[in-house]
Motif scaffolding. Structure first.
Motif, PDB file in Angstrom:
ATOM      1  N   THR A  94     -55.049 -33.652  37.847  1.00 25.23           N
ATOM      2  CA  THR A  94     -54.451 -32.342  37.578  1.00 25.23           C
ATOM      3  C   THR A  94     -55.231 -31.239  38.285  1.00 25.23           C
ATOM      4  O   THR A  94     -54.653 -30.350  38.920  1.00 25.23           O
ATOM      5  N   ARG A  95     -56.542 -31.312  38.195  1.00 27.94           N
ATOM      6  CA  ARG A  95     -57.393 -30.323  38.868  1.00 27.94           C
ATOM      7  C   ARG A  95     -57.260 -30.440  40.390  1.00 27.94           C
ATOM      8  O   ARG A  95     -57.200 -29.443  41.095  1.00 27.94           O
ATOM      9  N   TRP A  96     -57.205 -31.677  40.886  1.00 28.15           N
ATOM     10  CA  TRP A  96     -57.082 -31.908  42.326  1.00 28.15           C
ATOM     11  C   TRP A  96     -55.814 -31.252  42.872  1.00 28.15           C
ATOM     12  O   TRP A  96     -55.847 -30.571  43.892  1.00 28.15           O
ATOM     13  N   VAL A  97     -54.690 -31.465  42.193  1.00 28.40           N
ATOM     14  CA  VAL A  97     -53.427 -30.871  42.637  1.00 28.40           C
ATOM     15  C   VAL A  97     -53.514 -29.348  42.583  1.00 28.40           C
ATOM     16  O   VAL A  97     -53.090 -28.655  43.514  1.00 28.40           O
ATOM     17  N   ALA A  98     -54.076 -28.808  41.518  1.00 29.71           N
ATOM     18  CA  ALA A  98     -54.170 -27.356  41.364  1.00 29.71           C
ATOM     19  C   ALA A  98     -55.025 -26.715  42.459  1.00 29.71           C
ATOM     20  O   ALA A  98     -54.765 -25.566  42.864  1.00 29.71           O
TER      21      ALA A  98
END
Length: 127
Positions: A78-82
């Motif tokens: 989730t953090r990677w995509v954001a």
């Protein structure tokens, strides 16, 4: 900035539980915490060699953060995509694809995701 050699502790003798001999436990500092070696050493030379290698790896940027794999896959992804500077449609595609992966791996720590687990999951998808 590279840690100073002075801030790193020297090898400390630690009594061995197996015998009356003395073994050495080496530690280094990482993000303000002391991280011990995974093993103890029979002599001070081996302990210092391990510390020198570990420090050199950290300076080259190839050292492994001891906490790196302790984050759940879902949180990491989730953090990677954001953090990716992508167009809205690309972000939507990433999130859609991740939903399939999250069904199985969302709560699994990164260090516990193994190639055989991914192959098994993927094999079930293509059936």
């Amino acid at each position: 900035m590279a840690p100073s050699t002075d801030s790193l502790p020297r090898p400390e003798p630690v009594p061995s539980a197996a015998s009356a001999s003395c073994r050495y436990q080496e530690r280094y500092r990482h993000v303000g915490k002391q991280i011990p070696a995974d093993t103890t050493f029979a002599n001070k030379t081996d302990a210092r060699r391990w510390l020198a290698t570990t420090k050199a790896d950290m300076l080259r940027g190839v050292g492994i953060d001891p906490n790196a794999g302790k984050i759940p896959f879902g949180e990491y992804a989730t953090r990677w995509v954001a953090e990716r500077p992508v167009r809205p449609r690309t972000r939507e595609i990433y999130e859609c694809q991740l939903r399939h992966i999250f069904a199985v791996f969302a709560d699994v720590h990164l260090c516990d995701v193994h190639p055989v687990d991914v192959r098994t999951w993927h094999g079930h998808l293509v059936r």
